[in-house]
Enzyme design. Structure first.
Site, PDB file in Angstrom:
ATOM      1  N   TYR A  59      38.855  42.300  25.671  1.00 27.86           N
ATOM      2  CA  TYR A  59      38.656  42.769  27.298  1.00 27.86           C
ATOM      3  C   TYR A  59      39.507  44.123  27.370  1.00 27.86           C
ATOM      4  O   TYR A  59      40.302  44.649  27.048  1.00 27.86           O
ATOM      5  CB  TYR A  59      39.818  41.687  27.894  1.00 27.86           C
TER       6      TYR A  59
HETATM    7  N1  LIG Z   1      36.124  32.539  26.468  1.00 26.91           N
HETATM    8  C1  LIG Z   1      35.279  33.098  27.078  1.00 26.91           C
HETATM    9  O1  LIG Z   1      34.103  33.338  26.702  1.00 26.91           O
HETATM   10  C2  LIG Z   1      35.586  33.623  28.521  1.00 26.91           C
HETATM   11  C3  LIG Z   1      34.753  34.011  29.233  1.00 26.91           C
HETATM   12  C4  LIG Z   1      35.030  34.319  30.788  1.00 26.91           C
HETATM   13  C5  LIG Z   1      36.354  34.378  31.108  1.00 26.91           C
HETATM   14  N2  LIG Z   1      37.271  33.967  30.355  1.00 26.91           N
HETATM   15  C6  LIG Z   1      38.875  33.866  30.737  1.00 26.91           C
HETATM   16  O2  LIG Z   1      38.586  33.209  31.890  1.00 26.91           O
HETATM   17  C7  LIG Z   1      39.226  33.943  32.894  1.00 26.91           C
HETATM   18  C8  LIG Z   1      38.980  33.739  34.233  1.00 26.91           C
HETATM   19  O3  LIG Z   1      37.418  34.127  34.229  1.00 26.91           O
HETATM   20  P1  LIG Z   1      36.596  34.741  35.268  1.00 26.91           P
HETATM   21  O4  LIG Z   1      37.556  35.739  36.285  1.00 26.91           O
HETATM   22  O5  LIG Z   1      35.481  34.896  34.999  1.00 26.91           O
HETATM   23  O6  LIG Z   1      36.622  33.562  36.436  1.00 26.91           O
HETATM   24  P2  LIG Z   1      36.883  32.897  37.750  1.00 26.91           P
HETATM   25  O7  LIG Z   1      38.404  32.469  37.779  1.00 26.91           O
HETATM   26  O8  LIG Z   1      35.909  31.803  37.962  1.00 26.91           O
HETATM   27  O9  LIG Z   1      36.536  33.892  38.929  1.00 26.91           O
HETATM   28  C9  LIG Z   1      37.355  34.947  39.281  1.00 26.91           C
HETATM   29  C10 LIG Z   1      36.855  35.538  40.488  1.00 26.91           C
HETATM   30  O10 LIG Z   1      36.940  34.867  41.825  1.00 26.91           O
HETATM   31  C11 LIG Z   1      37.694  35.466  42.662  1.00 26.91           C
HETATM   32  N3  LIG Z   1      38.689  34.744  43.133  1.00 26.91           N
HETATM   33  C12 LIG Z   1      39.781  34.274  42.346  1.00 26.91           C
HETATM   34  N4  LIG Z   1      40.751  33.675  43.266  1.00 26.91           N
HETATM   35  C13 LIG Z   1      40.138  33.918  44.490  1.00 26.91           C
HETATM   36  C14 LIG Z   1      40.575  33.589  45.977  1.00 26.91           C
HETATM   37  N5  LIG Z   1      41.710  32.866  46.131  1.00 26.91           N
HETATM   38  N6  LIG Z   1      39.683  33.989  46.845  1.00 26.91           N
HETATM   39  C15 LIG Z   1      38.724  34.589  46.667  1.00 26.91           C
HETATM   40  N7  LIG Z   1      38.284  35.063  45.513  1.00 26.91           N
HETATM   41  C16 LIG Z   1      39.045  34.640  44.523  1.00 26.91           C
HETATM   42  C17 LIG Z   1      38.150  36.674  42.005  1.00 26.91           C
HETATM   43  O11 LIG Z   1      38.194  37.780  42.893  1.00 26.91           O
HETATM   44  P3  LIG Z   1      39.544  38.729  43.135  1.00 26.91           P
HETATM   45  O12 LIG Z   1      39.687  39.440  41.923  1.00 26.91           O
HETATM   46  O13 LIG Z   1      39.410  39.628  44.433  1.00 26.91           O
HETATM   47  O14 LIG Z   1      40.704  37.699  43.418  1.00 26.91           O
HETATM   48  C18 LIG Z   1      37.280  36.926  40.957  1.00 26.91           C
HETATM   49  O15 LIG Z   1      35.988  37.790  41.227  1.00 26.91           O
HETATM   50  C19 LIG Z   1      39.418  35.381  32.360  1.00 26.91           C
HETATM   51  O16 LIG Z   1      40.512  36.144  32.767  1.00 26.91           O
HETATM   52  C20 LIG Z   1      39.428  35.127  30.938  1.00 26.91           C
HETATM   53  O17 LIG Z   1      40.653  34.855  30.393  1.00 26.91           O
HETATM   54  C21 LIG Z   1      37.047  33.506  29.102  1.00 26.91           C
END
Ligand SMILES: NC(=O)c1ccc[n+]([C@@H]2O[C@H](COP(=O)([O-])OP(=O)(O)OC[C@H]3O[C@@H](n4cnc5c(N)ncnc54)[C@H](OP(=O)(O)O)[C@@H]3O)[C@@H](O)[C@H]2O)c1
Length: 324
Positions: A59
């Site tokens: 990251y």
């Molecule tokens: N192991 C793997 O291969 C893998 C892959 C992907 C991710 N990850 C892990 O999973 C974590 C989360 O993944 P992700 O960021 O892809 O997914 P997510 O939590 O499904 O989605 C994040 C998105 O949702 C929005 N969001 C969150 N809360 C919100 C709210 N209350 N209202 C409106 N929008 C909201 C965020 O926007 P805002 O920024 O505006 O809040 C962001 O664009 C990562 O940080 C990482 O640690 C792991």
């Protein structure tokens, strides 16, 4: 905050894990927060009782780990820190990626240095390495546990048959086994319910889903998917099959139920995760303190069995996604 025990590690973690992919270096991805804002997010998470943080060496090319380590100074013991290795860190050095003993030992040391920590609570293999026998990987990881560099081992997206093979190999060889599975799971991507989640349940493996909000798709109506910088620019959002099958219908039901309950769509999508039996703690990604607070408030939302059934009903099987 609510807490749970992570798989059979005995470690107590908040039911929300803060995903740290959202901060690091804005040059890495347009939507990523810089250092000061990232630290503010971690600080607020700690105030809210979040004690579980997930990052990865890749990251922002290590910046997320460095910032998380600094942000947790003075809070190290009360925090559960998870990171990952696998993806190639240096384009010119093929041994900076994969799960060989050499790559793992080197990359683990780099992660420890960036985090400024002597021990990582949960070290996860980010993907399956088709070029290294799993026995080699497990032996290297087990040695790192014995050296005190890692407390627990975890794995991330792979096929269930691979994960079963890894668990079996560690048992057969008397090595430390994977205690957690970090997999792709949300209301519009439920393929993990076929094989992986029942396997985790049977093996008492802790489940910590990534992208529980479908990278933002479940936080706003389908037609507004590109309304944010991340929505506009992130190719993964469109590569995952969220809008295939019943995706838009599920999205509409999330919107409808959120309106009925007077809460946000993101909170319904997270409440569904909190009610999902096999899930220990979804890894929530956000760049906003307000959205982090929304996630914490979602712990108080009560979904009835019929709410859950109604949210799940339009889902149709979609191609497997997230292993690459
Ligand atoms: N192991 C793997 O291969 C893998 C892959 C992907 C991710 N990850 C892990 O999973 C974590 C989360 O993944 P992700 O960021 O892809 O997914 P997510 O939590 O499904 O989605 C994040 C998105 O949702 C929005 N969001 C969150 N809360 C919100 C709210 N209350 N209202 C409106 N929008 C909201 C965020 O926007 P805002 O920024 O505006 O809040 C962001 O664009 C990562 O940080 C990482 O640690 C792991």
């Amino acid at each position: 905050m609510e807490y749970t025990t992570l798989g059979d590690t005995g470690m107590t973690v908040s039911k929300i894990c803060l995903g740290c992919m959202s901060f690091g270096d804005p040059d890495w991805r347009e939507w990523v927060l810089g250092e000061e804002e990232g630290k503010r997010l971690v600080e607020r998470a700690l105030e809210l009782g979040v004690n579980f943080f997930d990052t990865a060496n890749m990251y922002s090319n290590g910046e997320s780990e460095r910032i998380l380590g600094e942000a947790l100074e003075g809070h190290r013991e009360e925090s559960v820190v998870a990171t990952k290795g696998y993806f190639q860190m240096d384009e010119s050095d093929p041994n900076s990626g994969g799960l060989s003993r050499k790559a793992l030992e080197q990359e683990l040391q780099h992660s420890l240095d960036r985090l400024g920590m002597e021990t990582i609570d949960l070290y996860q293999i980010h993907r399956w390495d088709y070029d290294t026998p799993i026995e080699e990987t497990l032996a290297a990881l087990d040695d790192a546990v014995r050296r005190g560099q890692i407390r627990h081992l975890g794995a991330s997206s792979m096929w269930a048959h691979q994960f079963a093979e890894a668990l079996h190999a560690s048992d057969r060889l008397g090595l430390d086994r994977f205690a957690t599975m970090q997999n792709h799971y949300n209301l519009v991507y439920r393929e993990e319910e076929r094989e992986m989640l029942p396997l985790c349940d049977r093996e008492n493996v802790g489940v910590i889903p990534w992208s529980p909000l479908a990278r933002g798709y479940l936080t706003r109506p389908d037609e507004a998917v590109d309304a944010t910088t991340r929505g506009e620019t992130e190719e993964h959002l469109y590569r995952h099959p969220y809008r295939d099958g019943g995706g838009p219908a599920v999205n509409a039901r999330v919107e409808e139920l959120a309106a009925e309950k007077g809460v946000k769509m993101a909170q319904i999508a997270l409440a569904w995760q909190f009610h999902a039996e096999p899930v220990d703690a979804p890894i929530v990604g956000t760049t906003s303190v307000e959205h982090l607070e929304d996630a914490v408030e979602a712990l108080d939302i009560d979904l009835s069995a019929s709410d859950i059934e109604w949210l799940e009903e339009p889902y149709e099987p979609v191609p497997v996604s997230g292993h690459d």
